[in-house]
Design a protein around this motif. Structure first.
Motif, PDB file in Angstrom:
ATOM      1  N   GLN A 109       0.467  -1.041  -0.231  1.00 21.10           N
ATOM      2  CA  GLN A 109      -0.097   0.042  -0.013  1.00 21.10           C
ATOM      3  C   GLN A 109       1.353   1.004   0.540  1.00 21.10           C
ATOM      4  OE1 GLN A 109      -3.505  -0.398  -0.209  1.00 21.10           O
ATOM      5  NE2 GLN A 109      -2.799  -2.368  -0.403  1.00 21.10           N
ATOM      6  N   PRO A 110       0.796   2.204  -1.029  1.00 27.11           N
ATOM      7  CA  PRO A 110       1.196   3.515  -0.887  1.00 27.11           C
ATOM      8  C   PRO A 110       1.170   3.969   0.379  1.00 27.11           C
ATOM      9  CG  PRO A 110      -0.212   4.156  -2.285  1.00 27.11           C
ATOM     10  CD  PRO A 110      -0.433   2.020  -2.153  1.00 27.11           C
ATOM     11  N   THR A 111       1.751   4.988   0.965  1.00 27.20           N
ATOM     12  CA  THR A 111       2.141   5.434   2.395  1.00 27.20           C
ATOM     13  C   THR A 111       2.773   6.899   1.797  1.00 27.20           C
ATOM     14  OG1 THR A 111       4.101   5.219   2.621  1.00 27.20           O
ATOM     15  CG2 THR A 111       2.173   3.777   3.665  1.00 27.20           C
ATOM     16  N   GLU A 112       2.563   8.361   2.345  1.00 24.61           N
ATOM     17  CA  GLU A 112       2.652   9.532   2.582  1.00 24.61           C
ATOM     18  C   GLU A 112       4.077   9.095   2.687  1.00 24.61           C
ATOM     19  OE1 GLU A 112       2.589  13.797   4.986  1.00 24.61           O
ATOM     20  OE2 GLU A 112       1.450  11.966   5.070  1.00 24.61           O
ATOM     21  N   ARG A 113       4.845  10.183   1.774  1.00 21.69           N
ATOM     22  CA  ARG A 113       6.710  10.340   1.413  1.00 21.69           C
ATOM     23  C   ARG A 113       7.165  11.027   2.330  1.00 21.69           C
ATOM     24  NH1 ARG A 113       5.919  13.383  -4.260  1.00 21.69           N
ATOM     25  NH2 ARG A 113       7.960  13.923  -3.591  1.00 21.69           N
ATOM     26  N   LEU A 114       7.855  10.585   2.574  1.00 21.81           N
ATOM     27  CA  LEU A 114       8.833  10.762   3.552  1.00 21.81           C
ATOM     28  C   LEU A 114       9.434  11.950   3.118  1.00 21.81           C
ATOM     29  CD1 LEU A 114      10.043   7.869   5.577  1.00 21.81           C
ATOM     30  CD2 LEU A 114       8.270   9.094   6.091  1.00 21.81           C
ATOM     31  N   VAL A 115       9.762  12.433   1.901  1.00 24.89           N
ATOM     32  CA  VAL A 115      10.251  12.927   1.504  1.00 24.89           C
ATOM     33  C   VAL A 115      10.510  13.846   0.821  1.00 24.89           C
ATOM     34  CG1 VAL A 115      13.265  11.803   2.095  1.00 24.89           C
ATOM     35  CG2 VAL A 115      12.219  12.029   0.397  1.00 24.89           C
ATOM     36  N   VAL A 116      10.645  15.343   0.417  1.00 30.25           N
ATOM     37  CA  VAL A 116      10.213  16.113  -1.146  1.00 30.25           C
ATOM     38  C   VAL A 116      10.806  16.666  -1.758  1.00 30.25           C
ATOM     39  CG1 VAL A 116       8.404  16.847  -0.017  1.00 30.25           C
ATOM     40  CG2 VAL A 116      10.036  18.466   0.322  1.00 30.25           C
ATOM     41  N   SER A 117      11.256  16.774  -3.104  1.00 34.57           N
ATOM     42  CA  SER A 117      12.340  17.761  -3.904  1.00 34.57           C
ATOM     43  C   SER A 117      12.299  18.576  -3.741  1.00 34.57           C
ATOM     44  CB  SER A 117      11.895  16.806  -5.116  1.00 34.57           C
ATOM     45  OG  SER A 117      10.729  18.207  -5.606  1.00 34.57           O
ATOM     46  N   ALA A 175      22.653  24.337  -1.444  1.00 32.38           N
ATOM     47  CA  ALA A 175      23.939  23.982  -1.540  1.00 32.38           C
ATOM     48  C   ALA A 175      24.473  24.786  -0.004  1.00 32.38           C
ATOM     49  CB  ALA A 175      24.588  24.305  -3.225  1.00 32.38           C
ATOM     50  N   ARG A 176      24.486  25.689   0.506  1.00 30.39           N
ATOM     51  CA  ARG A 176      24.960  26.764   1.611  1.00 30.39           C
ATOM     52  C   ARG A 176      24.355  26.075   2.909  1.00 30.39           C
ATOM     53  NH1 ARG A 176      22.868  33.042   0.964  1.00 30.39           N
ATOM     54  NH2 ARG A 176      21.322  31.786   1.495  1.00 30.39           N
ATOM     55  N   GLY A 177      23.622  25.110   2.545  1.00 31.40           N
ATOM     56  CA  GLY A 177      23.222  24.073   4.415  1.00 31.40           C
ATOM     57  C   GLY A 177      22.394  24.761   4.407  1.00 31.40           C
ATOM     58  N   ASP A 178      21.710  25.181   3.924  1.00 33.17           N
ATOM     59  CA  ASP A 178      20.865  26.249   5.366  1.00 33.17           C
ATOM     60  C   ASP A 178      19.388  25.591   5.305  1.00 33.17           C
ATOM     61  OD1 ASP A 178      22.362  28.016   5.918  1.00 33.17           O
ATOM     62  OD2 ASP A 178      21.569  29.912   3.934  1.00 33.17           O
ATOM     63  N   LEU A 179      19.300  24.504   4.070  1.00 31.69           N
ATOM     64  CA  LEU A 179      17.580  23.925   3.767  1.00 31.69           C
ATOM     65  C   LEU A 179      18.632  22.658   4.086  1.00 31.69           C
ATOM     66  CD1 LEU A 179      15.942  25.054   1.308  1.00 31.69           C
ATOM     67  CD2 LEU A 179      15.336  25.484   4.009  1.00 31.69           C
ATOM     68  N   PRO A 180      17.916  21.293   4.871  1.00 27.70           N
ATOM     69  CA  PRO A 180      18.390  20.453   5.732  1.00 27.70           C
ATOM     70  C   PRO A 180      18.190  19.255   3.831  1.00 27.70           C
ATOM     71  CG  PRO A 180      16.279  20.521   6.324  1.00 27.70           C
ATOM     72  CD  PRO A 180      16.899  21.879   5.840  1.00 27.70           C
ATOM     73  N   THR A 181      19.048  18.970   3.310  1.00 25.98           N
ATOM     74  CA  THR A 181      18.805  17.783   2.352  1.00 25.98           C
ATOM     75  C   THR A 181      19.865  16.560   2.831  1.00 25.98           C
ATOM     76  OG1 THR A 181      21.094  18.793   1.706  1.00 25.98           O
ATOM     77  CG2 THR A 181      19.027  19.731   0.705  1.00 25.98           C
ATOM     78  N   LEU A 182      19.224  15.557   1.643  1.00 27.44           N
ATOM     79  CA  LEU A 182      19.143  13.985   1.018  1.00 27.44           C
ATOM     80  C   LEU A 182      20.245  14.095  -0.101  1.00 27.44           C
ATOM     81  CD1 LEU A 182      17.396  11.906   3.960  1.00 27.44           C
ATOM     82  CD2 LEU A 182      19.536  12.395   4.087  1.00 27.44           C
ATOM     83  N   ARG A 183      21.525  13.111  -0.291  1.00 25.32           N
ATOM     84  CA  ARG A 183      21.459  12.975  -1.568  1.00 25.32           C
ATOM     85  C   ARG A 183      21.220  11.224  -1.489  1.00 25.32           C
ATOM     86  NH1 ARG A 183      23.919  16.440  -4.951  1.00 25.32           N
ATOM     87  NH2 ARG A 183      24.425  14.906  -6.888  1.00 25.32           N
ATOM     88  N   LEU A 184      20.371  10.932  -2.541  1.00 23.38           N
ATOM     89  CA  LEU A 184      19.795  10.294  -2.864  1.00 23.38           C
ATOM     90  C   LEU A 184      20.048   9.383  -4.004  1.00 23.38           C
ATOM     91  CD1 LEU A 184      16.331  10.278  -1.331  1.00 23.38           C
ATOM     92  CD2 LEU A 184      18.187   8.944  -0.375  1.00 23.38           C
ATOM     93  N   GLY A 185      21.630   9.283  -4.443  1.00 27.42           N
ATOM     94  CA  GLY A 185      22.084   8.931  -6.031  1.00 27.42           C
ATOM     95  C   GLY A 185      22.198  10.661  -6.299  1.00 27.42           C
ATOM     96  N   ARG A 186      21.666  10.862  -7.306  1.00 24.37           N
ATOM     97  CA  ARG A 186      21.675  12.183  -7.959  1.00 24.37           C
ATOM     98  C   ARG A 186      20.832  13.061  -7.743  1.00 24.37           C
ATOM     99  NH1 ARG A 186      21.798  11.100 -14.198  1.00 24.37           N
ATOM    100  NH2 ARG A 186      21.773  13.253 -14.347  1.00 24.37           N
ATOM    101  N   ILE A 191      18.745  14.949  -5.135  1.00 23.16           N
ATOM    102  CA  ILE A 191      18.578  16.289  -3.513  1.00 23.16           C
ATOM    103  C   ILE A 191      17.047  16.163  -3.741  1.00 23.16           C
ATOM    104  CG2 ILE A 191      19.820  17.827  -2.603  1.00 23.16           C
ATOM    105  CD1 ILE A 191      21.437  18.785  -4.423  1.00 23.16           C
ATOM    106  N   VAL A 192      17.021  15.329  -2.415  1.00 19.76           N
ATOM    107  CA  VAL A 192      15.758  15.901  -1.486  1.00 19.76           C
ATOM    108  C   VAL A 192      16.212  16.270   0.219  1.00 19.76           C
ATOM    109  CG1 VAL A 192      14.447  14.000  -2.567  1.00 19.76           C
ATOM    110  CG2 VAL A 192      15.559  13.335  -0.955  1.00 19.76           C
ATOM    111  N   MET A 193      14.826  16.546   0.557  1.00 17.95           N
ATOM    112  CA  MET A 193      14.263  17.689   2.167  1.00 17.95           C
ATOM    113  C   MET A 193      13.736  16.970   2.707  1.00 17.95           C
ATOM    114  SD  MET A 193      14.219  21.686   1.055  1.00 17.95           S
ATOM    115  CE  MET A 193      14.644  21.944   2.298  1.00 17.95           C
ATOM    116  N   PRO A 194      13.784  15.530   3.878  1.00 17.54           N
ATOM    117  CA  PRO A 194      13.122  14.925   4.204  1.00 17.54           C
ATOM    118  C   PRO A 194      11.767  16.023   4.951  1.00 17.54           C
ATOM    119  CG  PRO A 194      14.888  14.959   5.159  1.00 17.54           C
ATOM    120  CD  PRO A 194      15.729  15.941   4.366  1.00 17.54           C
ATOM    121  N   LYS A 195      10.318  15.718   4.906  1.00 17.95           N
ATOM    122  CA  LYS A 195       9.773  16.613   5.507  1.00 17.95           C
ATOM    123  C   LYS A 195       9.698  17.279   6.739  1.00 17.95           C
ATOM    124  CE  LYS A 195       5.818  14.862   2.046  1.00 17.95           C
ATOM    125  NZ  LYS A 195       4.564  14.475   2.080  1.00 17.95           N
ATOM    126  N   ALA A 196      10.457  15.489   7.865  1.00 24.29           N
ATOM    127  CA  ALA A 196      10.435  16.318   9.856  1.00 24.29           C
ATOM    128  C   ALA A 196      11.464  16.814  10.325  1.00 24.29           C
ATOM    129  CB  ALA A 196      10.640  15.177   9.861  1.00 24.29           C
TER     130      ALA A 196
END
Length: 97
Positions: free
Chosen positions: A38-46, A66-77, A79-84
């Motif tokens: 079952q699909p659930t709510e996504r945990l990350v947004v672009s 890029a400056r680090g002012d927004l929390p990001t994760l790299r998943l392969g190529r 760049i996503v941001m965790p919703k939490a």
């Protein structure tokens, strides 16, 4: 292990008597593989989606990431941001006042 990478009888009996291994086998056996996931709510947004939510341009979103002012994760190529992390950044996390 023996030279050829096979398990000896003694090692097999140790593995068979290990309760963790037994529990894992039971867990895999009891899993219903015929039910669709079952699909659930996504945990990350672009970054583009986060920028739209924040009301800023996509370019500024990537610049802040890029400056680090927004929390990001790299998943392969990607760049996503965790919703939490995004909600915590805005002090809108569930349970926060």
């Amino acid at each position: 292990m023996s030279r050829r990478g096979t398990i000896t009888r003694a090692e097999a009996s140790i593995k068979a008597s290990n309760p963790r291994v037994h529990y894992r086998r039971m867990e895999l056996h009891n899993r219903n593989l015929h039910q669709p996931i079952q699909p659930t709510e996504r945990l990350v947004v672009s970054v583009a989606e986060a920028a739209a939510l924040l009301g800023i341009s996509r370019a500024l979103g990537y610049e802040l990431a890029a400056r680090g002012d927004l929390p990001t994760l790299r998943l392969g190529r990607r760049i996503v941001m965790p919703k939490a992390a995004l909600l915590a950044l805005l002090d809108m996390a569930p349970g926060a006042e």
